[in-house]
Design a protein around this motif. Structure first.
Motif, PDB file in Angstrom:
ATOM      1  N   PHE A  81     -13.355   8.410   9.250  1.00 39.30           N
ATOM      2  CA  PHE A  81     -14.592   8.535   8.483  1.00 39.30           C
ATOM      3  C   PHE A  81     -14.739   9.947   7.924  1.00 39.30           C
ATOM      4  CE2 PHE A  81     -19.124   9.276   7.898  1.00 39.30           C
ATOM      5  CZ  PHE A  81     -19.453   8.197   7.083  1.00 39.30           C
ATOM      6  N   LEU A  82     -14.369  10.957   8.725  1.00 38.49           N
ATOM      7  CA  LEU A  82     -14.471  12.341   8.256  1.00 38.49           C
ATOM      8  C   LEU A  82     -13.566  12.594   7.049  1.00 38.49           C
ATOM      9  CD1 LEU A  82     -14.724  14.259  11.651  1.00 38.49           C
ATOM     10  CD2 LEU A  82     -16.519  13.985   9.938  1.00 38.49           C
ATOM     11  N   GLU A  83     -12.407  11.928   7.031  1.00 36.22           N
ATOM     12  CA  GLU A  83     -11.518  12.029   5.860  1.00 36.22           C
ATOM     13  C   GLU A  83     -12.223  11.470   4.622  1.00 36.22           C
ATOM     14  OE1 GLU A  83      -8.461  13.497   5.283  1.00 36.22           O
ATOM     15  OE2 GLU A  83      -9.022  14.361   7.214  1.00 36.22           O
ATOM     16  N   LYS A  84     -12.875  10.318   4.803  1.00 35.78           N
ATOM     17  CA  LYS A  84     -13.613   9.690   3.697  1.00 35.78           C
ATOM     18  C   LYS A  84     -14.758  10.598   3.244  1.00 35.78           C
ATOM     19  CE  LYS A  84     -12.454   5.120   3.230  1.00 35.78           C
ATOM     20  NZ  LYS A  84     -12.337   4.444   1.959  1.00 35.78           N
ATOM     21  N   GLU A  85     -15.401  11.230   4.228  1.00 33.60           N
ATOM     22  CA  GLU A  85     -16.551  12.076   3.923  1.00 33.60           C
ATOM     23  C   GLU A  85     -16.145  13.260   3.044  1.00 33.60           C
ATOM     24  OE1 GLU A  85     -20.517  12.856   6.493  1.00 33.60           O
ATOM     25  OE2 GLU A  85     -18.665  13.648   7.329  1.00 33.60           O
ATOM     26  N   LYS A  86     -14.947  13.796   3.275  1.00 34.59           N
ATOM     27  CA  LYS A  86     -14.453  14.893   2.426  1.00 34.59           C
ATOM     28  C   LYS A  86     -14.374  14.430   0.979  1.00 34.59           C
ATOM     29  CE  LYS A  86     -11.711  17.165   5.979  1.00 34.59           C
ATOM     30  NZ  LYS A  86     -10.372  17.182   6.559  1.00 34.59           N
ATOM     31  N   GLU A  87     -13.839  13.211   0.783  1.00 32.60           N
ATOM     32  CA  GLU A  87     -13.766  12.634  -0.574  1.00 32.60           C
ATOM     33  C   GLU A  87     -15.168  12.480  -1.155  1.00 32.60           C
ATOM     34  OE1 GLU A  87     -11.521   8.923  -1.437  1.00 32.60           O
ATOM     35  OE2 GLU A  87     -10.661   9.250   0.559  1.00 32.60           O
ATOM     36  N   MET A  88     -16.088  11.986  -0.329  1.00 35.11           N
ATOM     37  CA  MET A  88     -17.451  11.742  -0.798  1.00 35.11           C
ATOM     38  C   MET A  88     -18.081  13.024  -1.318  1.00 35.11           C
ATOM     39  SD  MET A  88     -18.767   9.124   2.217  1.00 35.11           S
ATOM     40  CE  MET A  88     -20.091  10.149   2.669  1.00 35.11           C
ATOM     41  N   LYS A  89     -17.920  14.103  -0.553  1.00 39.99           N
ATOM     42  CA  LYS A  89     -18.553  15.367  -0.925  1.00 39.99           C
ATOM     43  C   LYS A  89     -17.983  15.914  -2.223  1.00 39.99           C
ATOM     44  CE  LYS A  89     -20.251  16.703   3.551  1.00 39.99           C
ATOM     45  NZ  LYS A  89     -19.957  17.233   4.833  1.00 39.99           N
ATOM     46  N   SER A  90     -16.681  15.715  -2.410  1.00 34.89           N
ATOM     47  CA  SER A  90     -16.069  16.295  -3.603  1.00 34.89           C
ATOM     48  C   SER A  90     -16.235  15.420  -4.847  1.00 34.89           C
ATOM     49  CB  SER A  90     -14.576  16.541  -3.360  1.00 34.89           C
ATOM     50  OG  SER A  90     -13.933  15.298  -3.137  1.00 34.89           O
ATOM     51  N   SER A  91     -16.517  14.127  -4.645  1.00 39.44           N
ATOM     52  CA  SER A  91     -16.441  13.260  -5.823  1.00 39.44           C
ATOM     53  C   SER A  91     -17.741  12.604  -6.271  1.00 39.44           C
ATOM     54  CB  SER A  91     -15.415  12.148  -5.561  1.00 39.44           C
ATOM     55  OG  SER A  91     -15.862  11.345  -4.469  1.00 39.44           O
ATOM     56  N   HIS A  92     -18.814  12.717  -5.490  1.00 41.14           N
ATOM     57  CA  HIS A  92     -19.987  11.939  -5.889  1.00 41.14           C
ATOM     58  C   HIS A  92     -21.308  12.654  -5.757  1.00 41.14           C
ATOM     59  CE1 HIS A  92     -18.167   8.121  -6.800  1.00 41.14           C
ATOM     60  NE2 HIS A  92     -17.341   8.337  -5.812  1.00 41.14           N
ATOM     61  N   GLU A  93     -22.124  12.389  -6.774  1.00 42.51           N
ATOM     62  CA  GLU A  93     -23.500  12.848  -6.746  1.00 42.51           C
ATOM     63  C   GLU A  93     -24.254  11.828  -5.892  1.00 42.51           C
ATOM     64  OE1 GLU A  93     -26.771  13.989 -10.166  1.00 42.51           O
ATOM     65  OE2 GLU A  93     -25.099  12.702 -10.664  1.00 42.51           O
ATOM     66  N   THR A  94     -25.113  12.292  -5.013  1.00 43.87           N
ATOM     67  CA  THR A  94     -25.814  11.349  -4.151  1.00 43.87           C
ATOM     68  C   THR A  94     -27.003  10.726  -4.875  1.00 43.87           C
ATOM     69  OG1 THR A  94     -27.359  12.975  -3.254  1.00 43.87           O
ATOM     70  CG2 THR A  94     -25.225  12.749  -2.122  1.00 43.87           C
ATOM     71  N   PHE A  95     -27.451   9.608  -4.336  1.00 45.77           N
ATOM     72  CA  PHE A  95     -28.612   8.922  -4.904  1.00 45.77           C
ATOM     73  C   PHE A  95     -29.843   9.827  -4.819  1.00 45.77           C
ATOM     74  CE2 PHE A  95     -32.405   6.351  -3.838  1.00 45.77           C
ATOM     75  CZ  PHE A  95     -32.639   5.832  -5.092  1.00 45.77           C
ATOM     76  N   PHE A  96     -30.014  10.508  -3.677  1.00 45.60           N
ATOM     77  CA  PHE A  96     -31.182  11.377  -3.520  1.00 45.60           C
ATOM     78  C   PHE A  96     -31.176  12.518  -4.539  1.00 45.60           C
ATOM     79  CE2 PHE A  96     -31.479   9.592   0.904  1.00 45.60           C
ATOM     80  CZ  PHE A  96     -32.730   9.000   0.727  1.00 45.60           C
ATOM     81  N   SER A  97     -29.997  13.056  -4.845  1.00 48.02           N
ATOM     82  CA  SER A  97     -29.956  14.145  -5.838  1.00 48.02           C
ATOM     83  C   SER A  97     -30.305  13.609  -7.225  1.00 48.02           C
ATOM     84  CB  SER A  97     -28.596  14.850  -5.833  1.00 48.02           C
ATOM     85  OG  SER A  97     -27.576  13.980  -6.263  1.00 48.02           O
TER      86      SER A  97
END
Length: 195
Positions: A81-97
């Motif tokens: 999951f932490l590997e996926k999270e790295k991808e998430m942080k680098s590639s996506h704007e969050t819904f809240f933002s």
């Protein structure tokens, strides 16, 4: 004596489901579990301390849905999951933002509508056992957050919260079962008597 290797314990269905999602979908499901409860809590105009406590507990329960009883399995899941999270942080704007950047009410409403539709599609995509667990959690958490507010005895769901819960559950195709109806309606009746 022959020593046979124990088969490695398998990830749970819930863990496999999360790891099968794209970074955007993971954001959607994680933020969704928080956002839906915020909508219910804010329906009466404020997020009070009791609602906040129940909200925090509900988020912990949601995380618990994706935990195994086996520590090694949880460790393996966390690593992946932490590997996926790295991808998430680098590639996506969050819904809240995106929500915070919305310029007006129309844009906010469109974002929320699309977001709830995305969340609903994810629930459809999940294996049935996983989908049922998540839907049950959402139904129960929405009720718990709504019941946390107010000062009266018993359930404290106000009219605005009841409408929001009904609409959210309808949009997410979550059954408004007999117990949910009963908790909402008894709460509303109690309030009208008090008033």
């Amino acid at each position: 004596a022959v020593v046979t290797a124990q088969p490695a314990p398998a990830l749970t269905d819930e863990q496999q489901f999360v790891l099968s999602l794209s970074p955007h979908e993971i954001h959607t499901i994680i933020e969704g579990s928080a956002f839906l409860l915020i909508i219910v809590a804010m329906a009466d105009g404020e997020l009070d301390q009791k609602e906040e406590e129940v909200y925090d507990a509900a988020l912990e329960k949601f995380v618990g849905l994706f935990e195994s009883t086996d520590a090694l399995v949880n460790e393996q899941f966390e690593t992946e999951f932490l590997e996926k999270e790295k991808e998430m942080k680098s590639s996506h704007e969050t819904f809240f933002s995106k929500l915070n950047a919305a310029q007006d009410e129309a844009e906010t409403e469109k974002l929320v509508t699309n977001y709830i539709a995305d969340f609903s599609k994810l629930l459809d995509k999940a294996p049935e056992s996983v989908s049922v667990k998540i839907k049950n959690h959402i139904r129960e958490s929405c009720l718990e957050v709504a019941e946390a507010s107010g000062e009266g005895p018993g359930a404290n769901i106000c009219g605005a919260e009841a409408l929001v819960i009904e609409e959210l559950l309808w949009r997410l195709e979550i059954d408004l079962d007999e117990e949910t109806r009963s908790r909402v309606s008894s709460s509303l009746e109690e309030q009208s008597e008090t008033e």
